[in-house]
Design an enzyme around this catalytic site. Structure first.
Site, short mmCIF file in Angstrom:
data_model
loop_
_atom_site.label_atom_id
_atom_site.label_comp_id
_atom_site.label_asym_id
_atom_site.label_seq_id
_atom_site.Cartn_x
_atom_site.Cartn_y
_atom_site.Cartn_z
N TYR A 41 -49.94 -43.32 -20.64
CA TYR A 41 -50.84 -44.42 -20.97
C TYR A 41 -51.19 -44.54 -22.45
O TYR A 41 -51.94 -45.41 -22.85
CB TYR A 41 -52.13 -44.27 -20.15
CG TYR A 41 -51.90 -44.32 -18.67
CD1 TYR A 41 -51.52 -45.52 -18.05
CD2 TYR A 41 -52.03 -43.18 -17.88
CE1 TYR A 41 -51.31 -45.57 -16.68
CE2 TYR A 41 -51.80 -43.23 -16.51
CZ TYR A 41 -51.45 -44.41 -15.92
OH TYR A 41 -51.23 -44.48 -14.57
N ALA A 64 -54.55 -48.95 -10.01
CA ALA A 64 -54.17 -48.46 -8.68
C ALA A 64 -54.28 -49.54 -7.61
O ALA A 64 -53.52 -49.55 -6.65
CB ALA A 64 -55.05 -47.27 -8.29
N HIS A 89 -51.40 -52.06 -5.99
CA HIS A 89 -50.46 -51.75 -4.92
C HIS A 89 -51.11 -51.69 -3.54
O HIS A 89 -50.44 -51.57 -2.55
CB HIS A 89 -49.77 -50.42 -5.22
CG HIS A 89 -49.41 -50.28 -6.66
ND1 HIS A 89 -48.49 -51.11 -7.27
CD2 HIS A 89 -49.89 -49.48 -7.65
CE1 HIS A 89 -48.41 -50.79 -8.56
NE2 HIS A 89 -49.25 -49.82 -8.81
N HIS A 96 -50.24 -54.60 -17.27
CA HIS A 96 -50.12 -53.16 -17.07
C HIS A 96 -49.73 -52.49 -18.38
O HIS A 96 -48.87 -53.01 -19.09
CB HIS A 96 -49.05 -52.86 -16.01
CG HIS A 96 -49.39 -53.40 -14.68
ND1 HIS A 96 -50.31 -52.81 -13.86
CD2 HIS A 96 -48.98 -54.51 -14.02
CE1 HIS A 96 -50.43 -53.51 -12.75
NE2 HIS A 96 -49.64 -54.56 -12.81
N ASN A 100 -56.08 -55.96 -15.23
CA ASN A 100 -55.21 -54.81 -15.04
C ASN A 100 -55.72 -54.12 -13.77
O ASN A 100 -56.65 -53.34 -13.82
CB ASN A 100 -55.29 -53.84 -16.22
CG ASN A 100 -54.41 -52.62 -16.02
OD1 ASN A 100 -53.94 -52.36 -14.90
ND2 ASN A 100 -54.19 -51.84 -17.08
N ARG A 122 -56.46 -38.70 -21.54
CA ARG A 122 -55.62 -38.04 -20.53
C ARG A 122 -54.30 -38.74 -20.26
O ARG A 122 -54.21 -39.95 -20.36
CB ARG A 122 -56.39 -37.99 -19.21
CG ARG A 122 -57.56 -37.05 -19.28
CD ARG A 122 -58.48 -37.31 -18.13
NE ARG A 122 -59.79 -36.79 -18.44
CZ ARG A 122 -60.20 -35.56 -18.11
NH1 ARG A 122 -59.42 -34.76 -17.47
NH2 ARG A 122 -61.41 -35.15 -18.44
N GLU A 131 -51.80 -60.86 -14.83
CA GLU A 131 -51.80 -59.44 -14.45
C GLU A 131 -51.16 -58.63 -15.58
O GLU A 131 -50.03 -58.93 -15.99
CB GLU A 131 -50.97 -59.29 -13.17
CG GLU A 131 -50.90 -57.88 -12.64
CD GLU A 131 -49.93 -57.77 -11.45
OE1 GLU A 131 -49.48 -58.82 -10.93
OE2 GLU A 131 -49.61 -56.63 -11.08
N PRO A 135 -59.49 -49.33 -11.73
CA PRO A 135 -59.91 -47.93 -11.61
C PRO A 135 -59.19 -46.96 -12.55
O PRO A 135 -57.99 -47.13 -12.80
CB PRO A 135 -59.59 -47.60 -10.15
CG PRO A 135 -58.56 -48.57 -9.74
CD PRO A 135 -58.86 -49.83 -10.50
N ASN A 136 -59.91 -46.01 -13.04
CA ASN A 136 -59.42 -44.92 -13.89
C ASN A 136 -59.06 -45.34 -15.31
O ASN A 136 -58.72 -44.49 -16.13
CB ASN A 136 -58.20 -44.21 -13.25
CG ASN A 136 -58.57 -43.50 -11.96
OD1 ASN A 136 -59.48 -42.68 -11.94
ND2 ASN A 136 -57.90 -43.82 -10.87
N ARG A 193 -41.55 -46.37 -12.83
CA ARG A 193 -42.31 -45.24 -12.30
C ARG A 193 -42.04 -45.03 -10.80
O ARG A 193 -40.99 -45.42 -10.31
CB ARG A 193 -43.80 -45.47 -12.57
CG ARG A 193 -44.09 -45.61 -14.09
CD ARG A 193 -45.56 -45.81 -14.38
NE ARG A 193 -46.35 -44.64 -13.96
CZ ARG A 193 -47.67 -44.62 -13.89
NH1 ARG A 193 -48.35 -45.70 -14.20
NH2 ARG A 193 -48.30 -43.55 -13.50
#
Lengths: 153, 153, 153, 153, 153, 153, 153, 153, 153, 153, 153, 153
Positions: free
Chosen positions: J22, J75, J78, J98, J72, J17, J96, J9-10, J105
């Protein structure tokens, strides 16, 4: 010198079940080994087993003449404040023994309520834990007796 | 009015051991004081001691005729859901008492499983805790009886 | 013998609000009962109420002549290290009382910062908690005075 | 340069009680030492003590002319977000001092709400903690003044 | 209808300090805005600020005639059981407001002791939080009054 | 009187890196300042730096003749039980110092394993922390020596 | 100015169920009120409801032209990092609203994953929460637009 | 059969310090007792002491010819994953011993990182812990050798 | 460009032991693969292995000329603040690699003290983790150099 | 060999942004790089992005022909047990990845529900994380295929 | 009477994968068994499976005519407040079933967010869990219908 | 086939007390229903109730001939490691049943020590829990017997 051996709950099943954790020796066989070692190091032992927390408390309370206690509290290791308080109350030095290495098992077995009031703890050596425990108990009881004698003489 | 006094595990050893924590009065001496006060405030008391969790549960279950219970659950304070459930089930008001101030001792003694279902708790006054507990119990039982009478009349 | 009674924050509202938790007796009525009992058991009492943590600390500091303190710290039970330190500093024995059974309420009310430095704690008996607390305080103060006298004689 | 010294709750009792923890020096004696050192290192000090959290907040808010604050928040160290916020708001550098080594005492005394907004912390040296704190405060205030002067020049 | 506005500790410093968190409006400016809105929506407001927990408790206790309370407990949000108990005791609906978004700041600011007894909470909108809070308070107080009237008629 | 100064891991990098946290002074500059102050207050100092936990333990063990230790355990503050045990074993009073305010940094830096066995702790004043630490150490060592002399005389 | 209203999961059931927690107003009634207020304060609103986390993320991503978002994330408040990240990514100011006081309900509802990235939060005022939220959103969006205009002019 | 004895950090100080916890026997005296017992039960022992975690890891890695290890990891018990991994890697059975009862000391000493990979643990019997540990190690090493022989024959 | 490869404790045992977790490749074989890849992607590598935390810290401190570090901290991943601080101090970008998937092993291996100061982390791909790590390090070092060049040109 | 690339997501917002976290590369640019590398190392890739947890689960379930997955989870890393279970169920090795270093973070991003069932994890290298992830996936898939071939031949 | 059966995420894969945990029966086979039992005990069942949390919420919301729900929330058991809220909102009694004994698996599977709002829970009996769940659901639905009839007649 | 039914502490009080939680059926009525179902599905059942943990352990140990156990451990669910160990030791499959939904009650009732060693768990269906439990037990015992027969034939 007399030493009291206490076997906690489910230890009467030893030898016939869950041999991967507790080994294949029966409780009778362990008791024989304990008696043989007792003879060798010249102490008298009394052996008691119960699945009842209350009976174990009763037995500890009546241990007045004994120089030391060797106790495998088994399941009650992790849940019995009553046995802890009985040991603390009688002030007879107690050696806590475990057949399996409790620190290599489930999280809730890592915490012993008995250990802080015991003289010491031996865990992970199978039936040998009891034999080492008996040696430790004899050693502590002797030291204590020697100490008392000096005091009274 | 009848009030049941329950002494939990290891309290039979009182007076002879760990006097710095529990004082030098024996359980018999405390019981005498309780009987004297009972006479003074006109209640009948029945006294019971056990080291066995199950026997304490049994005894609470059979307390039907009693107006209140004064209980020192001792070690079971911190570990017995069974005694808690028995008190909750019988609905006889229970006064939890402790000789020592449990909040000034080991961390695990700060948490009482019994307290949330007890009417109230008294701790830290030595044998006086029992006497205050008996007064509290009599007071609650009276209030309840008065309340019931009004209802039925 | 003099005993100091301290009522913590919001106790001045007793009787008019939240009667299901704190009962319908006003603080004045509780104080009357305390005075009556004080007369009966021959002690002098001084009563103080404040919503201010600092004033309660001030009052405890000035309690030098008193034989004991009965304190219901109310909300400050759970948040005031300052009151705890004041009690510990003066060394006058303190009896902590609560109207409601704090162990049957919200989680954050189960922990008392005062209890570990108090002589003992009484909770859950409504106004009766104060009366039992006064008896306990008198008892402790007497024992202490007796003890001091012996020492000095 | 002016430095504000703030003594938190119960510090007015110093010297007469709990000498094993806080030593036998009275607050007056500590204040004398502080004044002597202040003279020696050429700073003016103003001294304030209160048992009231709100008064300490008020005092910090009014400290505008001061170059630094030396504060022993005592019991409020562990419970007062209000004092923390006041220090953060005024932006006057604050030196937190403690007579005893708070990390060697009860668990709840290990956590200071003030420390994260203080310039630094000094604990465990008895009255010497205050003297070291005054030195530290003078040092920080001087550095800051030097810095400001350069900026404005 | 009357509404009580309570500003907690350090809010008297608003506008002059830590403007990145709390904005550049002074408390006086916020109060002016509140008065203007009060006039617009036809309610009377009384405004109170204090750095003292006890004074805030006192003030809440005396709020009997008020239809609602708008309170920014500031630092006491996280430490004051006494203010919580005062709100619960008076049963006047309280609207908790915060200038900053407390959930985006230090961990210890995420937990409000006041929130569970407040009618609702508004945080993060700067001075606007107070204006929204006043609207919410008026709305609740009106609903309540309507409800009471129906009941009594 | 001799005082041992111990600099823990990565402190040899001071001055050249992460100046926002640790300042721009090099370790050599700090050592010069320490020597100057030592001369001023008439103590002999020995300075030692290591990145090895074991070497720091060795050094503490060999500190027998010293009156006190000033130690900045740096990273080992939070992880070394061995250094803690060495300090406890030698019983030479130790003053723990930190350049930065460890309570204003990452969570895991808030907990010092050394603090409970140190005489006291000074943190947050940059190189000044060491100078204050040396003063504190001299003060403690003197007090101790005076105390010993009286005893032996 | 356009404002996006997002209703999270199960809010389509409002009015017909669990009225004691969520009130008796339907979602349609709340939407009507929102439209009326929008007209009054001269903003355009777009309303969206979904039980699907992914659809809410999609909708937030497409909100580019909007000045602000009013979102009641309902159940996703406590479990959705994806919605949190979407809000953080779009940087459109978001006002989090809740009908009920989430701090007076189950423990797991006290923690909002959305709050730290929202502009602010309003909870506990029933349908009024939405109306206050719309006012807050309009206010923030206006401030932002004003700010942008100044910048570009 | 050869058995490796490893003494962890600070054990070289035994006998001269903190005698209330660790007893008055020096490490040399313990080593003599170990050698005597080794002779009695016919095993060869090699003894090693270090304050350096890395050296202990190195030593364990080089223990290939040994039948078992008796290790008192002292401070590293609670902090060294490296020693744990070394023991797990070499697969030589290890007996963890402690002079003091670690379960009766500070909280952080209750957790052993070594125990889960050790064969078993003995704690609390002073120097006797080592002698019991040597017996246990000999017993395990013999059992293993017997087992291997059978396999290879 | 030069890249430093650091192998932490017990990695010198690779290939001969615990092959189910760490695979059957020896450290020499991994180093050969690293050298081959280094040649292929045109970087110079220096390889270092140690079981001593302090030596690893020393080595990182001396890495000044290197463009990046590839480090498998092994057991020190979970316990070494000193290595973390050394990496943070030198500011050379570090790539943390692990042979096994640390998130699929014991709970205490899930937390890396190194990760927050590393550029990134690669775990679970056996010897391939090192090769990917070398590629990542080369990539970061190049980007950085390019960036510096632009700046200086 | 076919490899499935899943973007959570995102991630469709990449490049426009939050560039500080990122980076400035768009998802399209990353996909181009992935396709280029895929060609270079001779694997076929299929790319999928969704904001919907359920769609990602569906896609993983249908991945039967693929040799490996590069995911990836963003969100959902977690919060999604469903994605974890889908990966565990299909048994296709998953890598996996990231973009950012999740361990540097917010606390809640340190825990991955996916990691324990993934083959391995790569985090912190920006778009390079994907490229390293594709290499790792190809490597694992090849090893597996080789293994299967041997078995079947 | 109609009963709704809901299968959560990844249950469509049953029978082909992870047979050691979930058994070798396919979802189709389980559904056949459910239909047979439904016929036998005279209830109508509707069966639904989805990997999408939102779709499951939608389906529960539309279940108005049903007497009960049997739901295996699978992965969503531990993460979905939305499904919990949907069940609580519709007030149709729900029986939570699990094929495996969730209390004998990973720690995070021990906590069900659904259980507190379900009528009851059945776990650990493989496909039999569903059959027992259907019986339980029929039983509860019948009891409820009987109860409603009485009320309305 | 024989199945053993064990009722834990306080279940003998069923029907007369706390009917809102446990229902109005007596234990005798539940036993009748169990016997009727046993007859219907052709199994023999033996029923046992005790308030004593030790007696329940004894009974489980003697269950050798039984095909399965249905146990409602009541209060001992949350405190008895001894009953857990007895079940694990005998290896007779055990079905844990609860009248009430333990996950909707006090926090401490959410954790079952028995569940991880039970075959499965059924909770929340009142007396129906027992009947479902008997069905489950019969089903497991049959499966096991079938399995054993195949093995031996």
């Amino acid at each position: 010198m007399k030493i009291l051996i206490i076997h906690g709950p489910n230890l009467n099943l030893l030898g016939s079940r869950e041999k991967d954790i507790y080994g294949s020796k029966t409780l009778a066989e362990i008791n024989s080994k304990l008696k043989a070692l007792a003879k060798e190091i010249c102490v008298n032992i009394m052996i008691f087993q119960s699945n009842h927390e209350g009976e174990i408390v009763d037995t500890i309370q009546k241990a007045k003449g004994y120089g030391a206690i060797v106790i495998n509290p088994a399941a009650y290791t992790h849940t019995s404040v009553a046995i802890r308080d009985a040991i603390a109350a009688t002030k007879i030095p107690a050696v806590e023994v475990h057949l399996s290495n409790i620190y290599g098992r489930e999280e809730f077995r890592h915490k012993s309520l008995i250990a802080p009031v015991a003289a010491g703890q031996i865990s992970g050596f199978g039936p040998e834990s009891y034999l080492l425990g008996l040696r430790a108990a004899a050693c502590i009881a002797n030291a204590k007796r020697g100490h008392s004698k000096k005091k009274t003489s």
